[in-house]
Motif scaffolding. Structure first.
Motif, PDB file in Angstrom:
ATOM      1  N   GLU A   1       0.868  -1.134  -0.115  1.00 43.84           N
ATOM      2  CA  GLU A   1       0.120   0.082  -0.058  1.00 43.84           C
ATOM      3  C   GLU A   1       0.798   1.236   0.119  1.00 43.84           C
ATOM      4  OE1 GLU A   1      -2.775   2.281   3.158  1.00 43.84           O
ATOM      5  OE2 GLU A   1      -3.050   0.182   3.153  1.00 43.84           O
TER       6      GLU A   1
ATOM      7  N   HIS B   1       3.786   0.719  -5.539  1.00 39.93           N
ATOM      8  CA  HIS B   1       2.780   1.178  -4.738  1.00 39.93           C
ATOM      9  C   HIS B   1       1.322   0.903  -5.349  1.00 39.93           C
ATOM     10  CE1 HIS B   1       5.357   4.796  -2.750  1.00 39.93           C
ATOM     11  NE2 HIS B   1       5.600   3.482  -2.314  1.00 39.93           N
TER      12      HIS B   1
ATOM     13  N   SER C   1      -3.361   0.928  -4.188  1.00 36.30           N
ATOM     14  CA  SER C   1      -4.218   1.244  -3.304  1.00 36.30           C
ATOM     15  C   SER C   1      -4.489   0.409  -2.230  1.00 36.30           C
ATOM     16  CB  SER C   1      -5.658   1.356  -4.152  1.00 36.30           C
ATOM     17  OG  SER C   1      -6.028   0.077  -4.189  1.00 36.30           O
ATOM     18  N   THR C   2      -5.199   0.773  -1.126  1.00 36.12           N
ATOM     19  CA  THR C   2      -5.387  -0.152   0.123  1.00 36.12           C
ATOM     20  C   THR C   2      -5.982  -1.442  -0.314  1.00 36.12           C
ATOM     21  OG1 THR C   2      -5.480   1.891   1.453  1.00 36.12           O
ATOM     22  CG2 THR C   2      -6.415  -0.293   2.175  1.00 36.12           C
TER      23      THR C   2
ATOM     24  N   SER D   1      -3.619  -3.611  -2.601  1.00 32.94           N
ATOM     25  CA  SER D   1      -2.372  -4.240  -1.789  1.00 32.94           C
ATOM     26  C   SER D   1      -3.017  -5.412  -0.981  1.00 32.94           C
ATOM     27  CB  SER D   1      -1.781  -3.206  -0.855  1.00 32.94           C
ATOM     28  OG  SER D   1      -2.832  -2.751   0.217  1.00 32.94           O
ATOM     29  N   LYS D   2      -4.404  -5.295  -0.481  1.00 30.75           N
ATOM     30  CA  LYS D   2      -4.845  -6.372   0.283  1.00 30.75           C
ATOM     31  C   LYS D   2      -4.983  -7.609  -0.790  1.00 30.75           C
ATOM     32  CE  LYS D   2      -6.945  -7.683   3.943  1.00 30.75           C
ATOM     33  NZ  LYS D   2      -6.236  -9.279   4.535  1.00 30.75           N
TER      34      LYS D   2
END
Length: 151
Positions: free
Chosen positions: A116, A128, A130-131, A134-135
């Protein structure tokens, strides 16, 4: 066999549109649905030029494309085929002032990972996401999975 022919048909259609100039760059992949610029062996696919990533299974993209930022000049994200080495949900950088790196999935021995991070600023080599993305990458990828980074 029908699935193989169906996929080959989609790939041929997209290839014809790209060759004819109807689709260019990221649009060539986005409009193709499950077609990515990586080989079928990759579980994660990163296209640095379009700033997009996918998760794929048996050559079929099942998540993405998602936006990303990558390494800045002097700290470029390494192009090539890599393997997931390890994961850490709550990693903090030992190199960059204890910076948080949530959902880290490391795929190089030099510490490059999906995690993230800002989609506005380039990184020090990491990818990088996004939240949410990345999850999903953290939950899907496991040590040994292939990661391909293309230019």
């Amino acid at each position: 066999m029908r699935n193989v022919n169906k996929r080959l048909g989609r790939v041929a259609t997209v290839a014809a549109l790209v060759a004819g100039g109807a689709l260019t760059g990221a649009a060539a992949y986005a409009d193709a649905g499950d077609v990515t610029p990586c080989q079928a062996t990759a579980k994660a696919c990163v296209d640095l030029s379009s700033k997009q990533a996918w998760l794929q299974e048996n050559g079929t993209g099942f998540y993405g494309p998602v936006p990303l930022t990558s390494g800045k000049v002097g700290s470029e994200t390494p192009v090539g085929t890599h393997k997931v080495l390890w994961k850490d949900a709550d990693h903090r950088s030992t190199e960059f002032n204890n910076a948080p790196m949530p959902n880290s999935v490391f795929f190089t021995k030099t510490g490059v990972a999906f995690h993230e991070g800002s989609l506005e600023q380039e990184s020090n080599g990491c990818i990088h996401l996004s939240t949410t993305a990345s999850k999903k990458f953290f939950d899907t990828l496991n040590p040994g999975d292939e990661v391909q980074v293309v230019q």
